[in-house]
Design an enzyme around this catalytic site. Structure first.
Site, PDB file in Angstrom:
ATOM      1  N   PHE A   1      18.062  36.260   1.545  1.00 44.84           N
ATOM      2  CA  PHE A   1      16.799  35.743   1.031  1.00 44.84           C
ATOM      3  C   PHE A   1      15.778  36.848   0.726  1.00 44.84           C
ATOM      4  CE2 PHE A   1      16.529  35.666   5.691  1.00 44.84           C
ATOM      5  CZ  PHE A   1      15.377  36.417   5.909  1.00 44.84           C
TER       6      PHE A   1
ATOM      7  N   HIS B   1       2.191  33.347   7.950  1.00 48.72           N
ATOM      8  CA  HIS B   1       2.959  34.329   8.724  1.00 48.72           C
ATOM      9  C   HIS B   1       2.275  34.595  10.053  1.00 48.72           C
ATOM     10  CE1 HIS B   1       5.137  38.073   9.685  1.00 48.72           C
ATOM     11  NE2 HIS B   1       3.951  38.557  10.021  1.00 48.72           N
TER      12      HIS B   1
END
Length: 212
Positions: free
Chosen positions: A66, A127
């Site tokens: 990814f 995040h």
């Protein structure tokens, strides 16, 4: 029988939070959730990373399937980076975020931020640093000028309190006893603000905003 006491510790911890490009328009409501959850936003900046910068930030993910999509996603528009502080900031922020895969978050932790704002396993909205070492590295990456101080524990914490906290507090309490104000708590708080020997002498600009 002697009771064993835990070593003194100064409970201040910092972590890096990022509002990712696809939900920057939700910044105000996310910041409101952050503040209501007991965090202080120490510093904030808005920036647009290049794919190369994103590769360097996510260097630990290099080589994974990814990775190209991740760097493309993170460099697709401006993001907001924040330094958050509170007791156990790293674990509390990760708990508030929920699982890294937003689809899993929607199933298992529907009230988490990634469940609310995330889209899928890649576009997970926000995040948070994994641990203390990661938070130090990531904060320095996003805020190169910031000073990341180690958290003192044990004797170091005791020394810090003895040198920087106790003398000022003792002086303030002594003056409080002399003055005998009607509201001692408010008086002491005001006195400590005026007489803090560690107050920075420079102009303080907590929010730095950059557009690229």
């Amino acid at each position: 029988m002697e009771i064993s006491m835990p070593p003194p510790q100064i409970y201040v911890e910092k972590t890096l939070a990022i509002i990712k490009p696809d939900i920057v328009d939700k910044e105000e409501e996310i910041q409101d959730i952050i503040l209501r959850s007991g965090f202080t936003i120490v510093q904030r900046r808005k920036l647009h990373l290049s794919p190369e910068q994103c590769s360097n930030f996510y260097v630990e993910q290099y080589g994974k399937m990814f990775f190209p999509n991740l760097t493309a996603y993170m460099s697709s528009g401006p993001l907001v980076a924040m330094i958050l502080a509170r007791h156990k900031a790293i674990s509390y922020w990760r708990e508030l975020l929920g699982p890294s895969n937003s689809l899993v978050a929607k199933e298992t932790y529907p009230d988490s931020l990634r469940a609310i704002y995330g889209t899928d396993d890649l576009r997970n909205a926000l995040h948070g640093s994994n641990d203390f070492a990661a938070s130090e590295r990531e904060i320095r990456f996003m805020f190169p000028e910031v000073v990341v101080e180690p958290i003192p524990i044990g004797q170091a914490a005791k020394d810090y309190l003895n040198v920087y906290v106790t003398p000022t507090l003792l002086e303030g309490l002594t003056e409080l006893c002399k003055q005998k104000p009607a509201d001692p708590l408010i008086w002491l708080a005001d006195w400590l603000l005026k007489n803090n020997p560690n107050k920075p002498k420079l102009c303080h600009h907590p929010i730095i905003e950059e557009s690229y």
